[in-house]
Design a protein around this motif. Structure first.
Motif, PDB file in Angstrom:
ATOM      1  N   ARG A   2      69.822  30.503 112.054  1.00 11.15           N
ATOM      2  CA  ARG A   2      71.103  30.723 112.470  1.00 11.15           C
ATOM      3  C   ARG A   2      72.026  29.994 111.563  1.00 11.15           C
ATOM      4  N   LEU A   3      73.322  30.383 111.392  1.00  8.14           N
ATOM      5  CA  LEU A   3      74.289  29.439 110.596  1.00  8.14           C
ATOM      6  C   LEU A   3      75.237  28.888 111.361  1.00  8.14           C
ATOM      7  N   LEU A   4      75.546  27.567 111.199  1.00  8.49           N
ATOM      8  CA  LEU A   4      76.587  26.935 112.200  1.00  8.49           C
ATOM      9  C   LEU A   4      77.750  26.226 111.263  1.00  8.49           C
ATOM     10  N   ILE A   5      78.877  26.381 111.382  1.00  6.61           N
ATOM     11  CA  ILE A   5      79.590  25.507 110.583  1.00  6.61           C
ATOM     12  C   ILE A   5      80.583  24.518 111.683  1.00  6.61           C
ATOM     13  N   LEU A   6      80.978  23.802 111.077  1.00  3.26           N
ATOM     14  CA  LEU A   6      81.990  22.830 111.853  1.00  3.26           C
ATOM     15  C   LEU A   6      83.309  23.356 111.571  1.00  3.26           C
ATOM     16  N   ASP A   7      84.048  24.016 112.637  1.00  3.51           N
ATOM     17  CA  ASP A   7      85.263  24.669 112.592  1.00  3.51           C
ATOM     18  C   ASP A   7      86.401  23.685 112.196  1.00  3.51           C
ATOM     19  N   GLN A   8      86.860  23.594 110.877  1.00  2.00           N
ATOM     20  CA  GLN A   8      87.610  22.825 110.228  1.00  2.00           C
ATOM     21  C   GLN A   8      89.313  23.066 110.877  1.00  2.00           C
ATOM     22  N   THR A   9      89.411  24.158 111.285  1.00  2.00           N
ATOM     23  CA  THR A   9      90.503  24.618 111.856  1.00  2.00           C
ATOM     24  C   THR A   9      91.050  23.616 112.923  1.00  2.00           C
ATOM     25  N   LEU A  10      90.135  23.217 113.727  1.00  2.09           N
ATOM     26  CA  LEU A  10      90.236  22.488 114.781  1.00  2.09           C
ATOM     27  C   LEU A  10      90.461  20.928 114.539  1.00  2.09           C
ATOM     28  N   LEU A  11      89.884  20.573 113.466  1.00  5.17           N
ATOM     29  CA  LEU A  11      90.063  18.935 113.133  1.00  5.17           C
ATOM     30  C   LEU A  11      91.313  18.693 113.049  1.00  5.17           C
ATOM     31  N   PRO A  12      91.723  17.388 113.050  1.00  5.83           N
ATOM     32  CA  PRO A  12      90.729  16.326 113.866  1.00  5.83           C
ATOM     33  C   PRO A  12      90.858  16.407 115.349  1.00  5.83           C
ATOM     34  N   HIS A  13      91.151  17.155 115.879  1.00  4.75           N
ATOM     35  CA  HIS A  13      91.327  17.031 117.174  1.00  4.75           C
ATOM     36  C   HIS A  13      90.311  17.345 118.085  1.00  4.75           C
ATOM     37  N   GLN A  16      85.936  18.342 117.466  1.00  5.93           N
ATOM     38  CA  GLN A  16      84.650  18.593 116.621  1.00  5.93           C
ATOM     39  C   GLN A  16      83.803  19.926 117.221  1.00  5.93           C
ATOM     40  N   GLU A  17      83.984  20.825 116.907  1.00  5.88           N
ATOM     41  CA  GLU A  17      83.365  22.233 117.508  1.00  5.88           C
ATOM     42  C   GLU A  17      82.442  22.968 116.461  1.00  5.88           C
ATOM     43  N   TYR A  18      81.211  23.335 116.691  1.00 10.27           N
ATOM     44  CA  TYR A  18      80.394  24.089 115.738  1.00 10.27           C
ATOM     45  C   TYR A  18      80.727  25.616 116.055  1.00 10.27           C
ATOM     46  N   ARG A  19      80.733  26.376 115.241  1.00  6.02           N
ATOM     47  CA  ARG A  19      80.888  27.866 115.408  1.00  6.02           C
ATOM     48  C   ARG A  19      79.711  28.575 114.629  1.00  6.02           C
ATOM     49  N   THR A  20      78.938  29.423 115.536  1.00  7.74           N
ATOM     50  CA  THR A  20      77.867  30.282 114.844  1.00  7.74           C
ATOM     51  C   THR A  20      78.455  31.418 114.228  1.00  7.74           C
ATOM     52  N   LEU A  21      78.098  31.780 113.222  1.00  8.72           N
ATOM     53  CA  LEU A  21      78.672  32.727 112.225  1.00  8.72           C
ATOM     54  C   LEU A  21      77.353  33.729 112.382  1.00  8.72           C
ATOM     55  N   LYS A  22      77.594  34.997 113.124  1.00 13.48           N
ATOM     56  CA  LYS A  22      76.338  35.761 113.256  1.00 13.48           C
ATOM     57  C   LYS A  22      76.237  36.923 112.638  1.00 13.48           C
ATOM     58  N   ASP A  23      77.221  37.120 111.647  1.00 18.43           N
ATOM     59  CA  ASP A  23      77.131  38.360 110.960  1.00 18.43           C
ATOM     60  C   ASP A  23      77.914  38.352 109.551  1.00 18.43           C
ATOM     61  N   LEU A  24      78.169  39.492 108.958  1.00 19.08           N
ATOM     62  CA  LEU A  24      78.924  39.296 107.290  1.00 19.08           C
ATOM     63  C   LEU A  24      80.451  39.134 107.840  1.00 19.08           C
ATOM     64  N   SER A  25      80.756  39.645 108.743  1.00 18.68           N
ATOM     65  CA  SER A  25      82.414  39.692 109.198  1.00 18.68           C
ATOM     66  C   SER A  25      82.716  38.397 109.657  1.00 18.68           C
ATOM     67  N   GLN A  26      81.794  37.759 110.384  1.00 19.27           N
ATOM     68  CA  GLN A  26      82.351  36.493 110.912  1.00 19.27           C
ATOM     69  C   GLN A  26      82.287  35.477 109.763  1.00 19.27           C
ATOM     70  N   VAL A  27      81.332  35.804 108.766  1.00 23.20           N
ATOM     71  CA  VAL A  27      81.335  34.697 107.741  1.00 23.20           C
ATOM     72  C   VAL A  27      82.573  34.898 106.573  1.00 23.20           C
ATOM     73  N   ILE A  28      83.010  36.023 106.562  1.00 24.25           N
ATOM     74  CA  ILE A  28      84.153  36.365 105.620  1.00 24.25           C
ATOM     75  C   ILE A  28      84.899  35.891 106.240  1.00 24.25           C
ATOM     76  N   GLU A  29      85.372  35.976 107.769  1.00 28.92           N
ATOM     77  CA  GLU A  29      86.512  35.331 108.424  1.00 28.92           C
ATOM     78  C   GLU A  29      86.695  33.952 108.515  1.00 28.92           C
ATOM     79  N   ALA A  30      85.512  33.333 108.546  1.00 29.97           N
ATOM     80  CA  ALA A  30      85.628  31.970 108.448  1.00 29.97           C
ATOM     81  C   ALA A  30      86.037  31.404 107.264  1.00 29.97           C
TER      82      ALA A  30
END
Ligand SMILES: CSC[C@H]1O[C@H](OP(=O)(O)O)[C@H](O)[C@@H]1O
Length: 350
Positions: free
Chosen positions: A12-23, A25-39
């Motif tokens: 499973r691939l998770l990233i710290l969603d930097q668009t939400l920082l510094p307010h 700290q939330e991880y987002r699971t990237l489940k497929d190619l389109s979600q990776v590209i969007e991120a």
């Protein structure tokens, strides 16, 4: 620093969603190619090394998904690789990581299980290598930092932008770890605010003295003699040392030159693009007008003209040196960059 920017566990691939920082700290699971590209496109994950690492994991995730659908073949992965490379055009680390992934499966096209495990293994290797690379850049760069230094930096080049402690900001962490009293002037870095939202947050989390400034304040700070060194990251470095980095970097380099302040770039060797002779050939990402307008709550309008290049190019002659995992590359860049792996043994920082 024990905050993970990128996490790959149990496929499973998770990233710290930097668009939400510094307010937040939330991880987002990237489940497929389109979600990776969007991120990558939306800067949920950003920073040249970090987007290369996430894209490498993204290709592995895509291979797992295709295998489950019994649609896994080399051609499908080649198409996905092309889509990932196009997510952001400037940072060469994205292309470098994807090309590495495609190379490891080149001769495994007839074995689906082999392709999947090779992609996962290589993505983890790229991630681990970057962690080590950041450490080496930090150590070489630390040699430039005197106790009591005031360092000015631009954008975000810390653990949020890499697989390790960072590049330019990794040098700050290393200096602090070596008990040097350092202070950082942090450019807010309009329009997206990687400095104000990310670097300022990283440094405050680490307890390292930092002063946030707006981008237009850097010149007067230098004129007042308050800056000892400027160090930034990079997204693509041409064979002659011309360097693409976050918009505003070129202005800092010109100002540093005018005030006789050392200006350094910190970047892994994977950021060098030896296929191009000069910075004129570096593609510059143009980002949506809304990134500029939204700061002032100006509703977007098709008729509005907004100029929003994400990067600019600093000519090599304005750069004192390029801090890499092989050491500090000095001029003449044309000669020294191509010889880096041969010329520098460990510890040969010049
Ligand atoms: C070590 S990160 C290098 C580089 O990436 C950043 O750009 P972005 O935030 O748009 O991904 C910035 O230019 C950093 O200097």
């Amino acid at each position: 620093m024990n905050i993970e920017t990128i996490r790959f566990k149990n496929n499973r691939l998770l990233i710290l969603d930097q668009t939400l920082l510094p307010h937040k700290q939330e991880y987002r699971t990237l489940k497929d190619l389109s979600q990776v590209i969007e991120a990558i496109k939306s800067l949920r994950v950003r920073g040249a090394p970090a987007i290369g690492i996430v894209a490498a994991y993204g290709l592995a995730i895509h291979a797992l998904n295709l295998k489950a659908l019994k649609k896994l073949d080399f051609v499908a992965l080649k198409n996905a690789a092309q889509q990932l490379k196009q997510a952001r055009p400037t940072a060469v680390n994205l292309k470098w990581a994807i090309d590495r992934q495609m190379a490891v499966i080149e001769n495994l096209q007839n074995d689906q299980d082999e392709m999947v495990s090779a992609l996962i293994h290589e993505a983890k290797t790229i991630h681990d290598e970057d962690r080590e690379t950041c450490d080496k850049i930090g150590s070489y760069g630390d040699a430039l930092i005197a106790d009591g230094f005031n360092i000015l930096t631009h954008c975000n080049t810390g653990f949020l932008a890499t697989g390790g402690i960072g590049t330019a900001l990794g040098i700050v962490y290393k200096a602090a770890e070596n008990h040097k009293k350092v202070h950082v002037f942090v450019d807010e870095t309009r329009p997206v605010g990687q400095g104000a939202r990310l670097t300022f947050w990283e440094l405050n989390q680490a307890g390292i003295p930092a002063t946030l400034i707006t981008d237009n304040m850097a010149g007067s700070l230098m004129k007042e003699g308050k800056v000892d060194i400027v160090i930034t990251g990079a997204d693509r470095i041409a064979a002659n040392g011309d360097t693409a980095n976050k918009i505003g970097t070129y202005s800092l380099a010109v100002l540093a030159k005018a005030h006789n302040i050392p200006f350094y770039i910190a970047a892994p060797y994977s950021t060098f693009d030896l296929n191009i002779d000069s910075g004129q050939q570096i593609p510059i990402e143009q980002r949506p007008k809304e990134e500029v307008l939204q700061f002032w709550n100006i509703p977007s309008n098709d008729s509005y003209q907004v100029y929003n290049p994400a990067f600019d190019v600093t000519p090599g002659d304005l750069i004192n040196g390029i801090i890499t995992e092989f050491g500090i590359i000095k001029k003449p860049f044309e000669k020294n960059i191509i010889n880096v792996p041969k010329q520098f043994n460990k510890g040969d920082a010049t």
